[in-house]
Design a protein around this motif. Structure first.
Motif, PDB file in Angstrom:
ATOM      1  N   ASN A 258       6.341  -3.100  10.521  1.00 40.07           N
ATOM      2  CA  ASN A 258       5.529  -3.990  10.011  1.00 40.07           C
ATOM      3  C   ASN A 258       4.952  -3.527   8.914  1.00 40.07           C
ATOM      4  OD1 ASN A 258       5.185  -6.547  12.405  1.00 40.07           O
ATOM      5  ND2 ASN A 258       5.627  -4.723  13.268  1.00 40.07           N
ATOM      6  N   LEU A 259       5.095  -3.979   7.489  1.00 47.39           N
ATOM      7  CA  LEU A 259       4.717  -3.160   6.631  1.00 47.39           C
ATOM      8  C   LEU A 259       3.929  -4.250   5.837  1.00 47.39           C
ATOM      9  CD1 LEU A 259       8.132  -1.988   5.231  1.00 47.39           C
ATOM     10  CD2 LEU A 259       6.554  -0.745   6.697  1.00 47.39           C
ATOM     11  N   THR A 260       2.937  -3.509   4.918  1.00 45.66           N
ATOM     12  CA  THR A 260       2.081  -4.480   4.161  1.00 45.66           C
ATOM     13  C   THR A 260       2.163  -4.044   2.653  1.00 45.66           C
ATOM     14  OG1 THR A 260       0.452  -4.931   5.968  1.00 45.66           O
ATOM     15  CG2 THR A 260      -0.396  -5.112   3.563  1.00 45.66           C
ATOM     16  N   ARG A 261       2.153  -5.042   1.835  1.00 44.62           N
ATOM     17  CA  ARG A 261       2.396  -4.402   0.375  1.00 44.62           C
ATOM     18  C   ARG A 261       1.509  -5.495  -0.354  1.00 44.62           C
ATOM     19  NH1 ARG A 261       4.688  -0.913   2.103  1.00 44.62           N
ATOM     20  NH2 ARG A 261       6.465   0.064   1.723  1.00 44.62           N
ATOM     21  N   THR A 262       1.416  -5.305  -1.703  1.00 44.69           N
ATOM     22  CA  THR A 262       0.327  -6.015  -2.418  1.00 44.69           C
ATOM     23  C   THR A 262       0.931  -6.282  -3.917  1.00 44.69           C
ATOM     24  OG1 THR A 262      -1.641  -4.578  -1.628  1.00 44.69           O
ATOM     25  CG2 THR A 262      -1.878  -5.659  -3.555  1.00 44.69           C
ATOM     26  N   PHE A 263       0.423  -7.852  -4.205  1.00 47.14           N
ATOM     27  CA  PHE A 263       0.910  -8.312  -5.372  1.00 47.14           C
ATOM     28  C   PHE A 263      -0.260  -8.275  -6.160  1.00 47.14           C
ATOM     29  CE2 PHE A 263       4.098 -11.212  -2.935  1.00 47.14           C
ATOM     30  CZ  PHE A 263       5.040 -10.702  -3.714  1.00 47.14           C
TER      31      PHE A 263
END
Length: 298
Positions: A258-263
């Protein structure tokens, strides 16, 4: 001195090639070349050196560019307050975004926004690569990494979630996956390592080093379709995969799955006073806010 010649100079300085400048100016490349020749005759010195890869500024060109940019900013400020500018949005706004986000989240909503403003043209570059502000490939760029330098306005647009997925058909035909160690021996779908355009796409390094790849692609949409076809397991954005009922989450309780990335959203400082840029910038923020639950996989 002809302002139009200076405007053509700026576009060529920013894009680096006659063809790119011509597309931005909506003219033929021979017109750009003719304008540059006229300007060089006016100033009495070459402003570009012609090379195999395009046009590079000479020392005289580098000295001239910031002065012309100041003129451009003043012109834009005057234009934005003119009566015609208050009657409605007009002109072109080119937006660069990652392929999946641009296609799934932005395209349907931007098309509706453009219909509300008939004088406005939206160019959406939804591409599996970095779109460069510095090269004037777009007016507004949505990227996975915050721009490190330059005269740009930057804002954090949103976080989004990625998870590990596989097709129901694939999971029914292969050994069960109940723990991280069970990933061994399974086929994976991912990016082509040496063609990654951002370090933020290196998902599998902390999760599992696959024994085999069923498919590697520069396209997240291709990865999604291959996963849905039952080719293997993939890390996919929740805003794409959760809408596909043929897929199931794999190891949903595992943090590494379960990963989180940012725009990040950015535009050149000189654009921020333009009415059409302000309107599109604000609309993009509103669009993302309305889609936040989908982006976060909630």
């Amino acid at each position: 001195m002809d302002w139009d010649n200076l405007r053509y100079f700026l576009e060529l300085a920013r894009s680096g090639t006659l063809m790119s400048a011509a597309r931005r100016l909506e003219v033929d490349h021979t017109t750009v070349a003719r304008r540059i020749q006229a300007l060089e005759k006016e100033v009495g010195t070459p402003l570009f050196s012609r090379e195999a890869g395009g046009h590079r500024l000479t020392e005289a060109g580098r000295r001239l560019q910031p002065q012309v940019e100041s003129m451009e900013s003043a012109f834009q400020a005057v234009a934005s307050t003119a009566p015609a500018a208050q009657q409605g949005l007009s002109g072109v706004v080119r937006i660069g975004a990652t392929e999946g986000f641009g296609t799934v989240i932005l395209a349907p909503r931007l098309s509706l926004f453009a219909r509300q403003h008939p004088g406005l043209t939206i160019d959406l570059l939804a591409m599996p690569r970095l779109v460069h502000l510095s090269r004037r490939e777009a007016d507004i760029v949505i990227s996975l990494e915050r721009p490190a330098r330059g005269a740009v306005v930057v804002t954090k647009l949103t976080d989004y979630t990625l998870r590990l997925y596989a097709a129901k058909a694939y999971l029914s035909q292969h050994k069960p996956i109940q723990a991280r160690e069970d990933l061994r021996g399974h086929s994976f779908i991912s990016y082509v390592d040496d063609l990654l355009f951002s370090k933020e796409l290196q998902y599998l390094d902390d999760l599992h080093k696959p024994d085999a790849f069923a498919l590697r692609s520069t396209s997240i949409l291709a990865q999604h379709r291959a996963t849905a076809a039952g080719a293997g397991i993939a890390v996919l954005p929740a805003f794409i995969a959760d809408e596909d009922k043929s897929l199931r989450r794999v190891l949903p309780e595992l943090p590494q799955a379960n990963l989180t990335r940012t725009f990040w959203m950015s535009m050149p400082v000189e654009n921020k006073q333009l009415a059409r840029m302000q309107a599109v910038w604000g609309f993009l923020r509103e669009t993302v806010e309305a889609q936040r639950k989908i982006l976060m996989g909630l």
